[in-house]
Design a protein around this motif. Structure first.
Motif, PDB file in Angstrom:
ATOM      1  N   LEU A 156       0.832  -1.209   0.000  1.00  0.00           N
ATOM      2  CA  LEU A 156       0.000   0.000   0.000  1.00  0.00           C
ATOM      3  C   LEU A 156       0.864   1.256   0.000  1.00  0.00           C
ATOM      4  O   LEU A 156       0.582   2.213  -0.732  1.00  0.00           O
ATOM      5  CB  LEU A 156      -0.938  -0.003   1.205  1.00  0.00           C
ATOM      6  CG  LEU A 156      -1.985  -1.111   1.232  1.00  0.00           C
ATOM      7  CD1 LEU A 156      -2.762  -1.074   2.542  1.00  0.00           C
ATOM      8  CD2 LEU A 156      -2.908  -1.023   0.036  1.00  0.00           C
ATOM      9  N   THR A 157       1.926   1.250   0.790  1.00  0.00           N
ATOM     10  CA  THR A 157       2.831   2.402   0.846  1.00  0.00           C
ATOM     11  C   THR A 157       3.507   2.621  -0.495  1.00  0.00           C
ATOM     12  O   THR A 157       3.603   3.762  -0.980  1.00  0.00           O
ATOM     13  CB  THR A 157       3.886   2.197   1.957  1.00  0.00           C
ATOM     14  OG1 THR A 157       3.203   2.076   3.204  1.00  0.00           O
ATOM     15  CG2 THR A 157       4.874   3.343   2.013  1.00  0.00           C
ATOM     16  N   GLU A 158       3.976   1.544  -1.111  1.00  0.00           N
ATOM     17  CA  GLU A 158       4.654   1.669  -2.400  1.00  0.00           C
ATOM     18  C   GLU A 158       3.720   2.227  -3.471  1.00  0.00           C
ATOM     19  O   GLU A 158       4.091   3.136  -4.217  1.00  0.00           O
ATOM     20  CB  GLU A 158       5.208   0.321  -2.857  1.00  0.00           C
ATOM     21  CG  GLU A 158       5.942   0.404  -4.166  1.00  0.00           C
ATOM     22  CD  GLU A 158       6.679  -0.866  -4.531  1.00  0.00           C
ATOM     23  OE1 GLU A 158       7.343  -0.851  -5.582  1.00  0.00           O
ATOM     24  OE2 GLU A 158       6.601  -1.860  -3.795  1.00  0.00           O
ATOM     25  N   VAL A 159       2.503   1.725  -3.531  1.00  0.00           N
ATOM     26  CA  VAL A 159       1.540   2.212  -4.525  1.00  0.00           C
ATOM     27  C   VAL A 159       1.198   3.677  -4.248  1.00  0.00           C
ATOM     28  O   VAL A 159       1.159   4.499  -5.173  1.00  0.00           O
ATOM     29  CB  VAL A 159       0.270   1.331  -4.556  1.00  0.00           C
ATOM     30  CG1 VAL A 159      -0.810   1.965  -5.414  1.00  0.00           C
ATOM     31  CG2 VAL A 159       0.609  -0.067  -5.066  1.00  0.00           C
ATOM     32  N   ALA A 160       0.977   4.020  -2.994  1.00  0.00           N
ATOM     33  CA  ALA A 160       0.631   5.406  -2.641  1.00  0.00           C
ATOM     34  C   ALA A 160       1.772   6.362  -3.006  1.00  0.00           C
ATOM     35  O   ALA A 160       1.521   7.431  -3.581  1.00  0.00           O
ATOM     36  CB  ALA A 160       0.313   5.502  -1.154  1.00  0.00           C
ATOM     37  N   ARG A 161       2.987   5.986  -2.709  1.00  0.00           N
ATOM     38  CA  ARG A 161       4.136   6.845  -3.055  1.00  0.00           C
ATOM     39  C   ARG A 161       4.274   6.993  -4.565  1.00  0.00           C
ATOM     40  O   ARG A 161       4.521   8.088  -5.071  1.00  0.00           O
ATOM     41  CB  ARG A 161       5.426   6.277  -2.467  1.00  0.00           C
ATOM     42  CG  ARG A 161       5.585   6.538  -1.003  1.00  0.00           C
ATOM     43  CD  ARG A 161       6.953   6.095  -0.512  1.00  0.00           C
ATOM     44  NE  ARG A 161       7.021   6.288   0.927  1.00  0.00           N
ATOM     45  CZ  ARG A 161       7.630   5.481   1.761  1.00  0.00           C
ATOM     46  NH1 ARG A 161       8.265   4.417   1.305  1.00  0.00           N
ATOM     47  NH2 ARG A 161       7.634   5.722   3.048  1.00  0.00           N
ATOM     48  N   TRP A 162       4.130   5.892  -5.265  1.00  0.00           N
ATOM     49  CA  TRP A 162       4.264   5.919  -6.727  1.00  0.00           C
ATOM     50  C   TRP A 162       3.211   6.847  -7.324  1.00  0.00           C
ATOM     51  O   TRP A 162       3.512   7.664  -8.192  1.00  0.00           O
ATOM     52  CB  TRP A 162       4.155   4.499  -7.273  1.00  0.00           C
ATOM     53  CG  TRP A 162       4.438   4.387  -8.732  1.00  0.00           C
ATOM     54  CD1 TRP A 162       5.655   4.199  -9.336  1.00  0.00           C
ATOM     55  CD2 TRP A 162       3.482   4.456  -9.799  1.00  0.00           C
ATOM     56  NE1 TRP A 162       5.510   4.150 -10.686  1.00  0.00           N
ATOM     57  CE2 TRP A 162       4.185   4.300 -11.005  1.00  0.00           C
ATOM     58  CE3 TRP A 162       2.106   4.630  -9.844  1.00  0.00           C
ATOM     59  CZ2 TRP A 162       3.556   4.319 -12.247  1.00  0.00           C
ATOM     60  CZ3 TRP A 162       1.478   4.649 -11.076  1.00  0.00           C
ATOM     61  CH2 TRP A 162       2.201   4.492 -12.264  1.00  0.00           C
ATOM     62  N   LEU A 163       1.979   6.704  -6.865  1.00  0.00           N
ATOM     63  CA  LEU A 163       0.907   7.559  -7.372  1.00  0.00           C
ATOM     64  C   LEU A 163       1.127   9.022  -7.002  1.00  0.00           C
ATOM     65  O   LEU A 163       0.909   9.914  -7.823  1.00  0.00           O
ATOM     66  CB  LEU A 163      -0.451   7.072  -6.847  1.00  0.00           C
ATOM     67  CG  LEU A 163      -0.992   5.816  -7.495  1.00  0.00           C
ATOM     68  CD1 LEU A 163      -2.176   5.265  -6.709  1.00  0.00           C
ATOM     69  CD2 LEU A 163      -1.361   6.063  -8.952  1.00  0.00           C
ATOM     70  N   ALA A 164       1.557   9.270  -5.774  1.00  0.00           N
ATOM     71  CA  ALA A 164       1.786  10.659  -5.341  1.00  0.00           C
ATOM     72  C   ALA A 164       2.819  11.341  -6.205  1.00  0.00           C
ATOM     73  O   ALA A 164       2.708  12.532  -6.510  1.00  0.00           O
ATOM     74  CB  ALA A 164       2.203  10.664  -3.869  1.00  0.00           C
ATOM     75  N   GLN A 165       3.849  10.621  -6.643  1.00  0.00           N
ATOM     76  CA  GLN A 165       4.883  11.187  -7.496  1.00  0.00           C
ATOM     77  C   GLN A 165       4.381  11.492  -8.891  1.00  0.00           C
ATOM     78  O   GLN A 165       4.917  12.357  -9.574  1.00  0.00           O
ATOM     79  CB  GLN A 165       6.088  10.227  -7.577  1.00  0.00           C
ATOM     80  CG  GLN A 165       6.837  10.092  -6.273  1.00  0.00           C
ATOM     81  CD  GLN A 165       7.874   8.974  -6.338  1.00  0.00           C
ATOM     82  OE1 GLN A 165       7.935   8.199  -7.281  1.00  0.00           O
ATOM     83  NE2 GLN A 165       8.667   8.869  -5.276  1.00  0.00           N
ATOM     84  N   ARG A 166       3.346  10.804  -9.337  1.00  0.00           N
ATOM     85  CA  ARG A 166       2.874  10.961 -10.707  1.00  0.00           C
ATOM     86  C   ARG A 166       1.603  11.791 -10.832  1.00  0.00           C
ATOM     87  O   ARG A 166       1.268  12.252 -11.918  1.00  0.00           O
ATOM     88  CB  ARG A 166       2.664   9.585 -11.334  1.00  0.00           C
ATOM     89  CG  ARG A 166       3.993   9.032 -11.790  1.00  0.00           C
ATOM     90  CD  ARG A 166       4.087   7.545 -11.606  1.00  0.00           C
ATOM     91  NE  ARG A 166       5.464   7.100 -11.816  1.00  0.00           N
ATOM     92  CZ  ARG A 166       6.361   7.042 -10.852  1.00  0.00           C
ATOM     93  NH1 ARG A 166       6.065   7.366  -9.623  1.00  0.00           N
ATOM     94  NH2 ARG A 166       7.599   6.632 -11.107  1.00  0.00           N
ATOM     95  N   LEU A 167       0.900  11.976  -9.753  1.00  0.00           N
ATOM     96  CA  LEU A 167      -0.378  12.674  -9.803  1.00  0.00           C
ATOM     97  C   LEU A 167      -0.331  14.027  -9.104  1.00  0.00           C
ATOM     98  O   LEU A 167      -1.286  14.448  -8.476  1.00  0.00           O
ATOM     99  CB  LEU A 167      -1.489  11.803  -9.173  1.00  0.00           C
ATOM    100  CG  LEU A 167      -1.703  10.440  -9.812  1.00  0.00           C
ATOM    101  CD1 LEU A 167      -2.785   9.666  -9.072  1.00  0.00           C
ATOM    102  CD2 LEU A 167      -2.040  10.559 -11.290  1.00  0.00           C
ATOM    103  N   ARG A 168       0.757  14.718  -9.241  1.00  0.00           N
ATOM    104  CA  ARG A 168       0.906  16.032  -8.586  1.00  0.00           C
ATOM    105  C   ARG A 168       0.089  17.073  -9.278  1.00  0.00           C
ATOM    106  O   ARG A 168      -0.145  17.149 -10.398  1.00  0.00           O
ATOM    107  CB  ARG A 168       2.375  16.444  -8.591  1.00  0.00           C
ATOM    108  CG  ARG A 168       3.169  15.528  -7.714  1.00  0.00           C
ATOM    109  CD  ARG A 168       4.606  15.949  -7.707  1.00  0.00           C
ATOM    110  NE  ARG A 168       5.338  14.893  -7.001  1.00  0.00           N
ATOM    111  CZ  ARG A 168       6.565  14.994  -6.655  1.00  0.00           C
ATOM    112  NH1 ARG A 168       7.248  16.056  -6.909  1.00  0.00           N
ATOM    113  NH2 ARG A 168       7.162  14.041  -6.031  1.00  0.00           N
TER     114      ARG A 168
END
Length: 173
Positions: A161-173
């Motif tokens: 969950l942390t990995e997916v959330a971080r990945w998305l946060a980096q791409r959905l700014r």
């Protein structure tokens, strides 16, 4: 995968997504599960395979949305679509960033499909998570179908969950 290839999402996260025709994925799953069955049941596998192949043929021959196969009422339309769908057709159409994650203890999706995804989607990031099952839980034991009854009592792997959330946060700014 279909949505990613036919719509315009900002990002695509594929969790335990196979990259082969549905019928091929089903046969791969059956081979993985067969090896985890108790010895007494494995002795019955030739008979069980014949029955399953007959039921699969009956299902593929249906034309209705719902049908009885082997005495069980099933969503025949969904199964027919699932068996014939090949996500490799949709993957090259994905232009959004892609994160594909599969566990190395997944009995339903071959982790080798991550390589197929990476080859069909330029720039796709893939991860094979050690110990992760198809139910997105880490299991220290050997992968087996019987663990499916106890794993849902535990939470989805927090690291995933942390990995997916971080990945998305980096791409959905």
């Amino acid at each position: 995968m279909w949505l990613g290839g036919h719509e315009s999402p900002a990002a695509v996260v594929l969790l335990a997504g196979y990259a082969r025709p549905g019928k091929e994925a089903l046969f791969w799953q059956a081979s993985q599960v067969a090896g985890t069955l108790p010895r007494a049941v494995r002795l019955l596998l030739p008979l069980l395979r014949r029955i399953a192949l007959r039921q699969l043929a009956a299902l593929e021959g249906t034309t209705t949305d719902v049908a009885r196969v082997g005495g069980t009422k099933i969503n025949a339309r969904w199964w027919r679509e699932q068996l014939t769908h090949d996500p490799r057709v949709d993957l090259p159409g994905i232009t959004a960033p892609v994160l594909a994650i599969t566990g190395d203890k997944d009995l339903q999706v071959d982790a080798a499909d991550l390589e197929v995804i990476a080859s069909l989607v330029p720039g796709a990031e893939t991860r094979c998570v050690p110990g992760l099952t198809h139910l997105l839980r880490v299991d220290p034991g050997s992968p087996k179908l019987t663990s499916y009854s106890r794993l849902p009592r535990r939470p989805v792997d927090p690291g995933l969950l942390t990995e997916v959330a971080r990945w998305l946060a980096q791409r959905l700014r």
